[in-house]
Design an enzyme around this catalytic site. Structure first.
Site, PDB file in Angstrom:
ATOM      1  N   SER A  11     -34.324  38.155   2.900  1.00 47.80           N
ATOM      2  CA  SER A  11     -35.663  38.282   3.464  1.00 47.80           C
ATOM      3  C   SER A  11     -36.276  39.560   2.926  1.00 47.80           C
ATOM      4  CB  SER A  11     -35.566  38.340   4.988  1.00 47.80           C
ATOM      5  OG  SER A  11     -36.707  38.992   5.509  1.00 47.80           O
ATOM      6  N   LYS A  52     -30.748  39.459   6.712  1.00 48.47           N
ATOM      7  CA  LYS A  52     -30.809  38.005   6.634  1.00 48.47           C
ATOM      8  C   LYS A  52     -30.244  37.403   5.362  1.00 48.47           C
ATOM      9  CE  LYS A  52     -33.474  35.508   8.835  1.00 48.47           C
ATOM     10  NZ  LYS A  52     -34.610  34.670   9.152  1.00 48.47           N
ATOM     11  N   HIS A  57     -25.783  14.292  20.736  1.00 47.46           N
ATOM     12  CA  HIS A  57     -26.981  14.973  21.277  1.00 47.46           C
ATOM     13  C   HIS A  57     -26.980  16.470  20.946  1.00 47.46           C
ATOM     14  CE1 HIS A  57     -27.231  11.356  23.915  1.00 47.46           C
ATOM     15  NE2 HIS A  57     -25.917  11.528  23.988  1.00 47.46           N
ATOM     16  N   GLU A  73     -32.893  24.075   3.086  1.00 48.08           N
ATOM     17  CA  GLU A  73     -34.185  23.794   3.718  1.00 48.08           C
ATOM     18  C   GLU A  73     -35.130  23.087   2.754  1.00 48.08           C
ATOM     19  OE1 GLU A  73     -34.056  28.192   4.907  1.00 48.08           O
ATOM     20  OE2 GLU A  73     -35.633  27.366   6.151  1.00 48.08           O
TER      21      GLU A  73
END
Ligand code: ARG
Length: 469
Positions: free
Chosen positions: A283, A289, A162, A296
């Site tokens: 970024s 970043k 979970h 992704e």
């Protein structure tokens, strides 16, 4: 006789006029099926040799055809081939060009054959190659995962259920879980390959032919195990492409789960892994970043493979036997799925080889969330003879106590513990650390480092025996 320039040179005999421009646009597949050129030529060369061996065409004609086809292939590979939309598809483009090159013998190539069995052969050969390529790419990915597992066979990390910390596991064990998954994916491609490896060539339009073909000969020449036994099935079947897409979909799902983990793991909250500059992006506004864009994109792109699977299922599900032009829509789906699968496998192998786990952060995270509570309960069962349900209850009380005090389980004092159950002794502390926890999971398939090392050795041995990719 009608003018074959205004109708179609291949089937224009009974047509007086050429097609409407929109008809031509919807009918043409040359924009995409040119990817079957190599397979088409291979199939035609095998067919021509067989026609000559059976005395159906002359040896001279077969020779002219077979050599001419090689010229066509070199034109295609060299980028000089004049593809023509009005010639619809790869089969007619190749044959028309063959006629330009060798003249009259070209017209004999299509004896005892139809585009229906021709396209079925071409596409099977193409999909078969993709199964082989997927196996090679999966093997490379498994090797990268094995390398990671070997580096950190005993690095302790949290195991999740979970997405809540459940029990400590090892980094090596987690990596090896994916080795098992990708090994099954590889086996699925191999199974699909074995089943699809039968030749449709010689089924002709649908009914077979009156020419004395030797279907075994063409099957063997093309590396098929045998000719398909039913001519209707041979031209109508696309389950071979669907099996590829199904295997690809399951593999894509596995890749996507791993991609998801890489995204989570590389976040500032987790800090389980870092990626080098080669596999990160920045970024444009936030200088701090480092984004895991490749993971992704992989996660997102692989959905197209599921889409292809559903699309081809949908194309096929309403079709009566045998061939319907709907089936021309099989190719783009499979091409796109195969391209994205190969890209996904290569990107994942690259990322896995590149990523660096952070053993210290993994270890800290492993101890969070009372991850050794089960070890405590198991100790109560083993040492004090408590029924597991009672041990679960006692442990729950100890977890609540630690939570109230804002400390971890191993930091509770013996007297605190004994206040919950007076049978508890000092020996309890031996099972509470995360290292003790993973070391004790020695059941077959469990996370104990010795087990993990044995699995790494087994797979290294198994892959070592395979041809290096
Ligand atoms: N381009 C066609 C396809 O991809 C080849 C088969 C055409 N057969 C036919 N009977 N029109 O399916």
């Amino acid at each position: 006789m009608s003018d074959t320039t205004s109708s179609n040179a291949m089937w224009g005999g009974r047509f007086a006029a050429g097609p409407d421009a929109i008809m031509e646009a919807i009918n043409a597949s040359i924009g995409f099926d040119q990817r079957l050129a190599k397979q088409d030529i291979e199939g035609s060369r095998a067919h021509a040799a067989m026609l000559a061996a059976q005395g159906i065409i002359s040896d001279d004609d077969a020779k002219a055809i077979r050599e001419g086809l090689l010229t066509v292939l070199s034109e295609i590979e060299g980028g000089t081939f004049p593809f023509k939309t009005e010639l619809e598809d790869i089969h007619m483009n190749v044959e028309a060009r063959l006629k330009d090159i060798v003249g009259e013998p070209a017209g004999r190539l299509h004896t005892g054959r139809s585009r229906n069995d021709q396209v079925a052969v071409d596409f099977r050969l193409w999909v078969r190659d993709q199964c082989d390529a997927a196996e090679v790419a999966l093997t490379a990915l498994m090797r990268a995962l094995l390398g990671q597992a070997d580096d950190g066979a005993d690095w302790v990390m949290p195991g999740f259920t979970h997405l809540q910390v459940a029990q400590p596991v090892t980094w090596g064990h987690h990596m090896m879980a994916y080795v098992e998954m990708f090994a099954r994916d590889r086996a699925r491609f191999a199974d699909a390959r074995a089943r699809m490896n039968e030749s449709p060539l010689g089924a002709a339009a649908l009914a077979g032919t009156s020419f004395p073909l030797d279907r075994q000969m063409t099957a063997t020449a093309l590396g098929f195990d045998r000719p398909m036994a039913n001519s209707l099935d041979a031209v109508a079947a696309r389950d071979f492409a669907l099996e590829f897409l199904s295997a690809a979909s399951i593999c894509a799902m596995h890749l996507s789960r791993l991609a998801e983990e890489l995204v989570i793991w590389s976040s500032a909250q987790f800090r389980f892994v870092s990626m080098s500059d080669r596999w990160s992006t920045g970024s444009s506004i936030m200088p701090q970043k480092r984004n895991p864009d490749a993971a992704e994109l992989l996660r997102a792109k692989l959905g197209r493979i599921f889409g292809a699977n559903v699309a081809l299922m949908t194309v096929m599900k309403g079709l009566p036997l045998t061939y319907s032009k709907d089936m021309q829509e099989d190719k783009e789906q499979v091409f796109d799925a195969a391209d994205n699968l190969m890209l996904g496998l290569a990107a994942m192998a690259g990322m896995v080889a590149d990523m660096k786990a952070r053993p210290d952060d993994l270890r800290v995270a492993a101890a969070m969330g009372f991850s050794t509570a089960t070890d405590l309960a198991d100790w109560l069962v083993r040492e004090l003879g408590l029924p597991f349900r009672d041990a679960h209850h006692v442990t729950g009380s100890l977890v609540a106590m630690a939570e109230t005090k804002g400390i971890d389980l191993p930091d509770l004092s013996l007297s605190d513990m004994r206040s919950v159950h007076d049978g508890i002794t000092d020996a309890i502390f031996d099972v509470l650390g995360v290292d003790n926890s993973v070391r004790s999971r020695t059941s077959y398939g469990g996370t104990a480092p010795d087990n993990v090392r044995a699995q790494i050795a087994r797979w290294t041995d198994a892959l070592g025996k395979e041809v290096k990719s």
